[in-house]
Design an enzyme around this catalytic site. Structure first.
Site, PDB file in Angstrom:
ATOM      1  N   ARG A 221      47.370  -3.252 -23.619  1.00  0.00           N
ATOM      2  CA  ARG A 221      47.959  -2.548 -24.745  1.00  0.00           C
ATOM      3  C   ARG A 221      47.078  -1.351 -25.051  1.00  0.00           C
ATOM      4  O   ARG A 221      45.908  -1.517 -25.405  1.00  0.00           O
ATOM      5  CB  ARG A 221      47.976  -3.517 -25.928  1.00  0.00           C
ATOM      6  CG  ARG A 221      48.914  -3.159 -27.014  1.00  0.00           C
ATOM      7  CD  ARG A 221      49.053  -4.342 -27.933  1.00  0.00           C
ATOM      8  NE  ARG A 221      47.969  -4.425 -28.893  1.00  0.00           N
ATOM      9  CZ  ARG A 221      48.146  -4.739 -30.174  1.00  0.00           C
ATOM     10  NH1 ARG A 221      49.353  -5.009 -30.623  1.00  0.00           N
ATOM     11  NH2 ARG A 221      47.134  -4.816 -30.987  1.00  0.00           N
TER      12      ARG A 221
ATOM     13  N   THR B  24      48.329   4.240 -28.616  1.00  0.00           N
ATOM     14  CA  THR B  24      49.798   4.337 -28.647  1.00  0.00           C
ATOM     15  C   THR B  24      50.472   2.981 -28.806  1.00  0.00           C
ATOM     16  O   THR B  24      51.662   2.903 -29.133  1.00  0.00           O
ATOM     17  CB  THR B  24      50.327   4.938 -27.330  1.00  0.00           C
ATOM     18  OG1 THR B  24      50.012   4.018 -26.260  1.00  0.00           O
ATOM     19  CG2 THR B  24      49.679   6.287 -27.034  1.00  0.00           C
TER      20      THR B  24
ATOM     21  N   ASP C  10      41.765 -11.420 -30.785  1.00  0.00           N
ATOM     22  CA  ASP C  10      42.165 -10.929 -29.458  1.00  0.00           C
ATOM     23  C   ASP C  10      42.110 -12.093 -28.464  1.00  0.00           C
ATOM     24  O   ASP C  10      41.038 -12.600 -28.135  1.00  0.00           O
ATOM     25  CB  ASP C  10      41.233  -9.800 -29.015  1.00  0.00           C
ATOM     26  CG  ASP C  10      41.743  -9.141 -27.742  1.00  0.00           C
ATOM     27  OD1 ASP C  10      42.028  -7.936 -27.772  1.00  0.00           O
ATOM     28  OD2 ASP C  10      41.872  -9.844 -26.712  1.00  0.00           O
TER      29      ASP C  10
ATOM     30  N   ASP D 231      39.957 -11.592 -25.219  1.00  0.00           N
ATOM     31  CA  ASP D 231      38.513 -11.617 -25.497  1.00  0.00           C
ATOM     32  C   ASP D 231      38.032 -13.027 -25.802  1.00  0.00           C
ATOM     33  O   ASP D 231      36.961 -13.436 -25.368  1.00  0.00           O
ATOM     34  CB  ASP D 231      38.178 -10.685 -26.675  1.00  0.00           C
ATOM     35  CG  ASP D 231      38.198  -9.223 -26.260  1.00  0.00           C
ATOM     36  OD1 ASP D 231      38.179  -8.948 -25.047  1.00  0.00           O
ATOM     37  OD2 ASP D 231      38.228  -8.361 -27.163  1.00  0.00           O
TER      38      ASP D 231
HETATM   39  O1  LIG Z   1      52.996  -7.440 -28.274  1.00  0.00           O
HETATM   40  P1  LIG Z   1      51.944  -6.443 -27.986  1.00  0.00           P
HETATM   41  O2  LIG Z   1      51.701  -5.486 -29.133  1.00  0.00           O
HETATM   42  O3  LIG Z   1      52.188  -5.715 -26.691  1.00  0.00           O
HETATM   43  O4  LIG Z   1      50.563  -7.223 -27.874  1.00  0.00           O
HETATM   44  C1  LIG Z   1      50.426  -8.401 -27.159  1.00  0.00           C
HETATM   45  C2  LIG Z   1      49.600  -8.185 -25.934  1.00  0.00           C
HETATM   46  O5  LIG Z   1      48.241  -7.880 -26.311  1.00  0.00           O
HETATM   47  C3  LIG Z   1      47.354  -8.771 -25.641  1.00  0.00           C
HETATM   48  O6  LIG Z   1      46.965  -8.288 -24.413  1.00  0.00           O
HETATM   49  P2  LIG Z   1      45.860  -7.128 -24.271  1.00  0.00           P
HETATM   50  O7  LIG Z   1      46.511  -5.788 -24.232  1.00  0.00           O
HETATM   51  O8  LIG Z   1      44.788  -7.324 -25.286  1.00  0.00           O
HETATM   52  O9  LIG Z   1      45.295  -7.367 -22.808  1.00  0.00           O
HETATM   53  P3  LIG Z   1      44.336  -8.538 -22.301  1.00  0.00           P
HETATM   54  O10 LIG Z   1      45.198  -9.739 -22.123  1.00  0.00           O
HETATM   55  O11 LIG Z   1      43.812  -8.010 -21.018  1.00  0.00           O
HETATM   56  O12 LIG Z   1      43.256  -8.754 -23.326  1.00  0.00           O
HETATM   57  C4  LIG Z   1      48.202 -10.018 -25.500  1.00  0.00           C
HETATM   58  O13 LIG Z   1      47.702 -10.925 -24.570  1.00  0.00           O
HETATM   59  C5  LIG Z   1      49.552  -9.450 -25.146  1.00  0.00           C
HETATM   60  O14 LIG Z   1      49.716  -9.193 -23.762  1.00  0.00           O
HETATM   61  O1  LIG Z   2      46.776 -10.233 -32.598  1.00  0.00           O
HETATM   62  C1  LIG Z   2      46.811  -9.819 -31.434  1.00  0.00           C
HETATM   63  C2  LIG Z   2      47.651  -8.763 -31.028  1.00  0.00           C
HETATM   64  C3  LIG Z   2      47.654  -8.371 -29.738  1.00  0.00           C
HETATM   65  N1  LIG Z   2      46.847  -8.989 -28.838  1.00  0.00           N
HETATM   66  C4  LIG Z   2      46.023 -10.017 -29.215  1.00  0.00           C
HETATM   67  O2  LIG Z   2      45.297 -10.568 -28.377  1.00  0.00           O
HETATM   68  N2  LIG Z   2      46.023 -10.399 -30.502  1.00  0.00           N
HETATM   69 MG   LIG Z   3      43.271  -8.462 -25.217  1.00  0.00          MG
END
Ligand SMILES: O=P(O)(O)OC[C@H]1O[C@H](OP(=O)(O)OP(=O)(O)O)[C@H](O)[C@@H]1O
Ligand SMILES: O=c1cc[nH]c(=O)[nH]1
Ligand SMILES: [Mg+2]
Length: 209
Positions: free
Chosen positions: A104, A108, A200, A203
């Site tokens: 994400r 944006t 997150d 993380d």
């Molecule tokens: O509904 P959205 O607003 O798109 O957010 C949700 C997304 O955000 C997080 O991923 P992240 O982008 O943090 O990637 P990661 O899994 O590599 O930490 C989560 O695991 C989803 O994939």
């Molecule tokens: O709350 C949130 C939103 C997006 N991605 C996450 O991991 N947590």
């Molecule tokens: Mg993430």
């Protein structure tokens, strides 16, 4: 229109309380996400079709039920979706696994794709797209669009925590996709994190920041 099912089984709710807790260690967090993934798979597969088979027990021959060879696939959204992968595979070990890498963009909030690899026969399979978090919905919409582009037609989305905003966006973009949620939270905050959420997910699963 998508069916939205909140899986509020007591065991799931109990485990979710520890998943949300900031004091939960990375190791425990990983174990709990795996366990909730498995419990959710148990419910999501409730409608799998069965066929009669003849079985010889030590006592006599009987008719029993077996899964009728339905082909399944799971598609974790990297990274955080990986946390649910093994729990689901424990219940459906013959499922094929595709992966889609999305992050994400913090400015944006768009989902940026960096990897995709799907089973060659994805069009023959019932696909479960998995990710712990459904926040704005951008990542889930993008992942499901990619899975459809590769030929999948029967898709469900499974997540641990969803914001109402994300559910609406996903329903609007993919009304044919049913959504399974362990907890439907209150809202998104100004950074589009889920409130109260769990922080997150990636993380917390991988111990990064
Ligand atoms: O509904 P959205 O607003 O798109 O957010 C949700 C997304 O955000 C997080 O991923 P992240 O982008 O943090 O990637 P990661 O899994 O590599 O930490 C989560 O695991 C989803 O994939
Ligand atoms: O709350 C949130 C939103 C997006 N991605 C996450 O991991 N947590
Ligand atoms: Mg993430």
């Amino acid at each position: 229109m998508s069916k939205v099912q909140v899986m509020d089984h007591p065991l799931i709710q109990h485990k979710m309380s520890y998943i949300r807790d900031e004091k939960t260690s990375t190791k425990e967090f990983r174990e709990l996400v795996d366990e909730v993934g498995m419990l959710m798979a148990y419910e999501v597969t409730r409608d799998l079709t069965l066929e009669d088979v003849s079985v010889q027990t030590p006592v006599q021959e009987t008719t029993a039920k077996r899964l009728s060879g339905k082909k399944l696939g799971i598609v974790p959204i990297l990274r955080a979706g990986l946390g649910m992968q093994d729990g689901i595979l424990k219940l459906i070990p013959s499922a094929r696994v595709g992966h889609i890498g999305l992050y994400r963009d913090p400015e944006t909030l768009e989902a940026v794709e960096y990897y995709a690899k799907f089973p060659g026969d994805i069009e023959e399979r019932d696909i479960f797209v998995i990710d712990p978090m459904l926040a704005t919905g951008a990542s889930a919409v993008e992942a499901i669009t990619a899975v459809k582009k590769h030929g999948a037609t029967k898709i469900r989305f499974i997540c641990l925590i969803a914001a109402p905003e994300g559910v609406d966006v996903l329903k609007e973009a993919h009304p044919d996709v049913d959504i399974y949620i362990a907890a439907l939270d209150e809202k998104l905050n100004e950074k589009s994190y889920i409130v109260p959420g769990l922080g997150d997910a990636g993380d917390r699963l991988f111990g990064t920041r």
